[in-house]
Design an enzyme around this catalytic site. Structure first.
Site, PDB file in Angstrom:
ATOM      1  N   PRO A   2      34.903  43.258  41.000  1.00  0.00           N
ATOM      2  CA  PRO A   2      35.003  42.953  42.424  1.00  0.00           C
ATOM      3  C   PRO A   2      34.952  44.248  43.227  1.00  0.00           C
ATOM      4  O   PRO A   2      35.764  45.128  43.004  1.00  0.00           O
ATOM      5  CB  PRO A   2      36.376  42.293  42.557  1.00  0.00           C
ATOM      6  CG  PRO A   2      36.853  42.033  41.163  1.00  0.00           C
ATOM      7  CD  PRO A   2      36.142  43.011  40.284  1.00  0.00           C
ATOM      8  N   GLU A   3      34.004  44.362  44.110  1.00  0.00           N
ATOM      9  CA  GLU A   3      33.952  45.552  44.950  1.00  0.00           C
ATOM     10  C   GLU A   3      34.602  45.224  46.281  1.00  0.00           C
ATOM     11  O   GLU A   3      35.029  44.117  46.527  1.00  0.00           O
ATOM     12  CB  GLU A   3      32.512  46.012  45.105  1.00  0.00           C
ATOM     13  CG  GLU A   3      31.969  46.432  43.751  1.00  0.00           C
ATOM     14  CD  GLU A   3      30.991  47.581  43.843  1.00  0.00           C
ATOM     15  OE1 GLU A   3      30.735  48.056  44.950  1.00  0.00           O
ATOM     16  OE2 GLU A   3      30.501  47.995  42.792  1.00  0.00           O
ATOM     17  N   LYS A  53      40.149  48.581  47.280  1.00  0.00           N
ATOM     18  CA  LYS A  53      39.987  47.509  46.306  1.00  0.00           C
ATOM     19  C   LYS A  53      41.251  46.677  46.158  1.00  0.00           C
ATOM     20  O   LYS A  53      41.397  45.936  45.198  1.00  0.00           O
ATOM     21  CB  LYS A  53      39.600  48.096  44.957  1.00  0.00           C
ATOM     22  CG  LYS A  53      38.227  48.731  44.988  1.00  0.00           C
ATOM     23  CD  LYS A  53      37.909  49.300  43.654  1.00  0.00           C
ATOM     24  CE  LYS A  53      36.447  49.712  43.619  1.00  0.00           C
ATOM     25  NZ  LYS A  53      36.105  50.224  42.304  1.00  0.00           N
TER      26      LYS A  53
END
Ligand SMILES: [Zn+2]
Length: 245
Positions: A2-3, A53
């Site tokens: 997941p960015e 993040k």
């Protein structure tokens, strides 16, 4: 992975619970030890935001729940009691009609610890490029630019894909030492990362330059793209040897 941009989408989904009193469960044994239900049940989330993040849920009373999704973590919003018996999520925040469910959340902690250590968020409404630059100059100047851009303590939010694309757009090699890189060049790479990630959050797709395109031709100059592991985590860097110097 997941960015930052997928986290922003998750943050938007979770807005649905802001202001509601939530019931809290942590069915997964690894999460149960954190005793989050005791500490959070009945409190209202006041806000949710993606910082780098990290996904931060601020609760009344000054509590902040931080989750970092690493490789496989995921926040889901579903109807209340929508998934009875289907696996053991780390955390369920149950509102009147909907519930937010965290799957595979390796980093989950209450309060703001860890958050302050993060660098300025590249996806902030107006990213603080000056502050990012200061952090990039405070670290060891022998480090490579591509390695430094992934260090969340320096700049929060840039993942491997956006590192590759931002450096390609800025014409900067990931292997250049920070000490051999001008402020204007670093600023240009940071701006490209912020711009590209913002476009992605808003659903605009852009043609990729180098990311996962090893051996294919650079869209700008036609030279074959190279790839090689970089940094302590050996994340794959992608670059054009001709137009990134
Ligand atoms: Zn090129």
């Amino acid at each position: 992975m997941p960015e930052g941009d997928s986290l922003h989408r998750a943050a938007r989904r979770l807005q649905a619970l802001v202001g509601e009193r939530v019931e809290v469960e942590s069915p997964h044994p690894q999460a149960a030890v954190k005793r989050l239900p005791e500490r959070l049940s009945g409190r209202r989330p006041e806000g949710v935001e993606a910082v780098g993040k990290n996904l931060l849920l601020r609760f009344e009373g000054g509590l902040v729940l931080r989750s970092h999704l690493r490789m496989r973590g995921r926040w889901q919003l579903r109807p209340r009691n929508g998934g009875r018996g289907a696996g053991r999520p780390w955390l369920v925040l149950r509102g009147a009609k909907q519930e937010a469910v965290l799957w595979n959340g390796p980093v989950l902690e209450l309060q703001g610890r860890g958050v302050r250590r993060l660098g300025p968020d590249v996806l902030a409404a107006s990213p603080d490029f000056d502050a990012m630059l200061v952090r990039l100059r405070e670290t060891d100047q022998r480090r490579e630019v591509g390695d430094a851009l992934l260090d969340q303590r320096l700049v929060a939010g840039i993942g491997n894909a956006w590192k590759a694309e931002a450096l390609w757009r800025a014409g900067l090699s990931p292997w250049r030492k920070l000490g051999d890189t001008g402020d204007d060049e670093l600023r240009s790479a940071l701006r490209e990362a912020a711009r590209g990630m913002r476009a992605s959050v808003e659903g605009r797709r852009e043609r990729k330059g180098t990311y996962r395109r090893a051996g294919r031709r650079c869209p700008r100059c036609g030279t074959p793209i190279l790839s090689r592991g970089q940094g302590d985590d050996n994340r794959i860097a992608y670059w054009c040897p001709s137009c990134q110097t």
